[in-house]
Design a protein around this motif. Structure first.
Motif, PDB file in Angstrom:
ATOM      1  N   TYR A 334       0.840  -1.202   0.000  1.00  0.00           N
ATOM      2  CA  TYR A 334       0.000   0.000   0.000  1.00  0.00           C
ATOM      3  C   TYR A 334       0.877   1.255   0.000  1.00  0.00           C
ATOM      4  O   TYR A 334       0.627   2.200  -0.756  1.00  0.00           O
ATOM      5  CB  TYR A 334      -0.899  -0.026   1.239  1.00  0.00           C
ATOM      6  CG  TYR A 334      -1.803   1.179   1.399  1.00  0.00           C
ATOM      7  CD1 TYR A 334      -3.015   1.255   0.730  1.00  0.00           C
ATOM      8  CD2 TYR A 334      -1.442   2.237   2.237  1.00  0.00           C
ATOM      9  CE1 TYR A 334      -3.849   2.357   0.881  1.00  0.00           C
ATOM     10  CE2 TYR A 334      -2.263   3.341   2.395  1.00  0.00           C
ATOM     11  CZ  TYR A 334      -3.471   3.400   1.717  1.00  0.00           C
ATOM     12  OH  TYR A 334      -4.287   4.491   1.866  1.00  0.00           O
ATOM     13  N   GLN A 335       1.906   1.253   0.835  1.00  0.00           N
ATOM     14  CA  GLN A 335       2.776   2.429   0.863  1.00  0.00           C
ATOM     15  C   GLN A 335       3.617   2.524  -0.403  1.00  0.00           C
ATOM     16  O   GLN A 335       3.844   3.613  -0.926  1.00  0.00           O
ATOM     17  CB  GLN A 335       3.678   2.407   2.102  1.00  0.00           C
ATOM     18  CG  GLN A 335       4.592   3.622   2.206  1.00  0.00           C
ATOM     19  CD  GLN A 335       4.942   4.003   3.620  1.00  0.00           C
ATOM     20  OE1 GLN A 335       4.168   3.784   4.552  1.00  0.00           O
ATOM     21  NE2 GLN A 335       6.112   4.587   3.795  1.00  0.00           N
ATOM     22  N   TRP A 336       4.072   1.389  -0.905  1.00  0.00           N
ATOM     23  CA  TRP A 336       4.867   1.397  -2.139  1.00  0.00           C
ATOM     24  C   TRP A 336       4.064   1.968  -3.305  1.00  0.00           C
ATOM     25  O   TRP A 336       4.615   2.665  -4.171  1.00  0.00           O
ATOM     26  CB  TRP A 336       5.332  -0.017  -2.463  1.00  0.00           C
ATOM     27  CG  TRP A 336       6.201  -0.104  -3.679  1.00  0.00           C
ATOM     28  CD1 TRP A 336       5.851  -0.538  -4.922  1.00  0.00           C
ATOM     29  CD2 TRP A 336       7.591   0.272  -3.760  1.00  0.00           C
ATOM     30  NE1 TRP A 336       6.924  -0.471  -5.773  1.00  0.00           N
ATOM     31  CE2 TRP A 336       8.002   0.025  -5.089  1.00  0.00           C
ATOM     32  CE3 TRP A 336       8.514   0.771  -2.843  1.00  0.00           C
ATOM     33  CZ2 TRP A 336       9.317   0.271  -5.523  1.00  0.00           C
ATOM     34  CZ3 TRP A 336       9.812   1.016  -3.279  1.00  0.00           C
ATOM     35  CH2 TRP A 336      10.199   0.773  -4.597  1.00  0.00           C
ATOM     36  N   ASP A 337       2.777   1.704  -3.330  1.00  0.00           N
ATOM     37  CA  ASP A 337       1.908   2.217  -4.393  1.00  0.00           C
ATOM     38  C   ASP A 337       1.574   3.693  -4.204  1.00  0.00           C
ATOM     39  O   ASP A 337       0.829   4.269  -5.002  1.00  0.00           O
ATOM     40  CB  ASP A 337       0.611   1.410  -4.448  1.00  0.00           C
ATOM     41  CG  ASP A 337       0.827  -0.017  -4.911  1.00  0.00           C
ATOM     42  OD1 ASP A 337       1.855  -0.281  -5.566  1.00  0.00           O
ATOM     43  OD2 ASP A 337      -0.030  -0.876  -4.606  1.00  0.00           O
ATOM     44  N   GLN A 338       2.114   4.295  -3.154  1.00  0.00           N
ATOM     45  CA  GLN A 338       1.942   5.722  -2.851  1.00  0.00           C
ATOM     46  C   GLN A 338       0.470   6.113  -2.735  1.00  0.00           C
ATOM     47  O   GLN A 338       0.045   7.172  -3.190  1.00  0.00           O
ATOM     48  CB  GLN A 338       2.653   6.582  -3.901  1.00  0.00           C
ATOM     49  CG  GLN A 338       4.163   6.367  -3.917  1.00  0.00           C
ATOM     50  CD  GLN A 338       4.890   7.284  -4.881  1.00  0.00           C
ATOM     51  OE1 GLN A 338       4.331   7.733  -5.888  1.00  0.00           O
ATOM     52  NE2 GLN A 338       6.135   7.565  -4.581  1.00  0.00           N
ATOM     53  N   LYS A 339      -0.279   5.239  -2.096  1.00  0.00           N
ATOM     54  CA  LYS A 339      -1.691   5.523  -1.861  1.00  0.00           C
ATOM     55  C   LYS A 339      -1.907   6.321  -0.575  1.00  0.00           C
ATOM     56  O   LYS A 339      -3.030   6.759  -0.306  1.00  0.00           O
ATOM     57  CB  LYS A 339      -2.472   4.209  -1.769  1.00  0.00           C
ATOM     58  CG  LYS A 339      -2.470   3.393  -3.056  1.00  0.00           C
ATOM     59  CD  LYS A 339      -3.232   2.082  -2.880  1.00  0.00           C
ATOM     60  CE  LYS A 339      -3.249   1.268  -4.157  1.00  0.00           C
ATOM     61  NZ  LYS A 339      -3.975  -0.020  -3.990  1.00  0.00           N
ATOM     62  N   HIS A 340      -0.864   6.514   0.195  1.00  0.00           N
ATOM     63  CA  HIS A 340      -0.991   7.084   1.539  1.00  0.00           C
ATOM     64  C   HIS A 340      -0.798   8.590   1.546  1.00  0.00           C
ATOM     65  O   HIS A 340      -0.116   9.158   0.690  1.00  0.00           O
ATOM     66  CB  HIS A 340       0.039   6.439   2.472  1.00  0.00           C
ATOM     67  CG  HIS A 340       1.459   6.709   2.063  1.00  0.00           C
ATOM     68  ND1 HIS A 340       1.998   6.263   0.873  1.00  0.00           N
ATOM     69  CD2 HIS A 340       2.459   7.396   2.685  1.00  0.00           C
ATOM     70  CE1 HIS A 340       3.251   6.656   0.778  1.00  0.00           C
ATOM     71  NE2 HIS A 340       3.563   7.347   1.858  1.00  0.00           N
ATOM     72  N   VAL A 341      -1.406   9.221   2.541  1.00  0.00           N
ATOM     73  CA  VAL A 341      -1.148  10.615   2.891  1.00  0.00           C
ATOM     74  C   VAL A 341      -0.877  10.607   4.397  1.00  0.00           C
ATOM     75  O   VAL A 341      -1.787  10.476   5.194  1.00  0.00           O
ATOM     76  CB  VAL A 341      -2.347  11.527   2.562  1.00  0.00           C
ATOM     77  CG1 VAL A 341      -2.066  12.949   3.031  1.00  0.00           C
ATOM     78  CG2 VAL A 341      -2.647  11.511   1.069  1.00  0.00           C
TER      79      VAL A 341
END
Length: 352
Positions: A334-341
């Motif tokens: 999830y973090q690798w896909d840069q879905k996070h803020v």
């Protein structure tokens, strides 16, 4: 209550990606030394470093197998007979570089990084030396406190690590993106009465940064000359006092265009890639009359200073999403896909 003798933990056995993470059940917990604390870890947050270690892209040595991750928060279950700083029941956070206590970092401290040089936090119980823990802020939940060890401390070091040029009210800080370091820098700068110009990749994220207190925002996707624009909207159009440089070679050119004379560009990471076709040379530091400073997180003393500020200002880290212990690989992806803020947190429950 009897103390646990074993724990469940993740172990990184190779660097072939996130599938290299393996759960070990009922691993033996080391015996408690005189200066050690047994910690029940309740929350672990991820950093870009954790992802590239698993993918074999980390530029520093890592000895495998290794328990991953540096960030952790929990409570102390037991202490060694010579421990004086903590008591059973205390809420604590892990120190990224276990031997970086105060002052400038040295090679010995660099080689004590959790999750890289030594075993990290992605386990339900762990023994840490007293000097490798910091009292958690009283205003935070374990999930929030579990984000502090790397990203916020790095932001704090960027703004306050040079004592003669520590951030002052009215100065201007330029941040890049909505990762953990950048968001923490926005929060700390706003709390200090500084001006914040924040960049991000979308208008939606820019609006979130405004809600955190950023006075001006720039969408770097639609405004590729964001460094020039930041300078043009800075007080007196002289440039910004601090740049939190997380992009790397691909963003350094614009960071140079934004900085004011005698300003500080703190180089923290390279989420934009480790190379670029066009990047500034060392002479650009001279022509822009600025300081380019590379840092590696921060010391225990800085961590304690930061936590006092978090308590005093009732600052709360931004947590994007939480995952269960069994979902660690999904959290990494999830973090690798840069879905996070903000921060991605793994909560450590008991495996069935």
């Amino acid at each position: 209550m009897s103390l646990p003798k074993t724990t469940n933990q993740y172990v990184l056995k190779s660097t072939n990606g996130f599938d290299s993470l393996e759960i070990e059940k009922d691993a033996q917990i080391p015996e408690l030394g005189d200066y050690d604390c047994l910690v029940q870890i309740q929350a672990v947050s991820l950093n870009y470093r954790d992802l590239i270690i698993a993918k074999g892209q980390y530029p520093f040595p890592v000895q495998l197998p290794r328990i991953p991750c540096s960030d952790g928060a929990g409570n102390i279950l037991a202490i060694g007979k010579k421990v004086t700083e903590f008591e059973v029941g205390d809420k604590v956070c892990t120190l990224f570089n276990q031997l970086h206590q105060a002052g400038p970092i040295n090679m010995r401290a660099i080689m004590s990084g959790l999750g890289g040089a030594v075993d990290g936090t992605l386990r339900q119980h762990a023994v840490f030396p007293e000097h490798g823990l910091v009292a958690a802020p009283t205003n935070l939940t374990p999930t929030e406190a579990g984000t502090l060890s790397c990203a916020p401390l790095t932001a704090w070091n960027a703004l306050y690590g040079v004592q003669s040029q520590a951030l002052k009210p009215g100065q201007t800080v330029l941040t890049q993106g909505t990762g953990g370091v950048s968001i923490a820098a926005v929060q700390f700068a706003v709390a200090a009465g500084a001006n914040v110009i924040a960049t991000s990749s979308s208008d939606e994220k820019c609006e979130m940064l405004k809600k955190l207190g950023a006075q001006r925002t720039i969408n770097y996707k639609t405004t590729p000359n964001w460094g020039e624009i930041a300078k043009s909207i800075s007080p007196g159009k002289e440039g910004v006092d601090y740049v939190i440089e997380v992009g790397g070679p691909n963003t350094m050119e614009q960071s140079m265009k934004a900085i004011k004379p005698e300003g500080i560009i703190t180089v923290i990471g390279f989420v934009g890639g480790a190379g670029a076709e066009k990047q500034p040379s060392t002479l650009d530091a001279l022509t822009n009359m600025c300081t380019i400073r590379g840092i590696l997180v921060g010391s225990k003393k800085q961590f304690q200073d930061m936590n006092r500020a978090i308590d005093a200002g009732n600052i709360h880290p931004v947590v994007d999403k939480t995952f269960e212990f069994e979902q660690a690989k999904e959290a990494y992806q999830y973090q690798w896909d840069q879905k996070h803020v903000g921060k991605v947190v793994i909560q450590l429950g008991r495996l069935q």
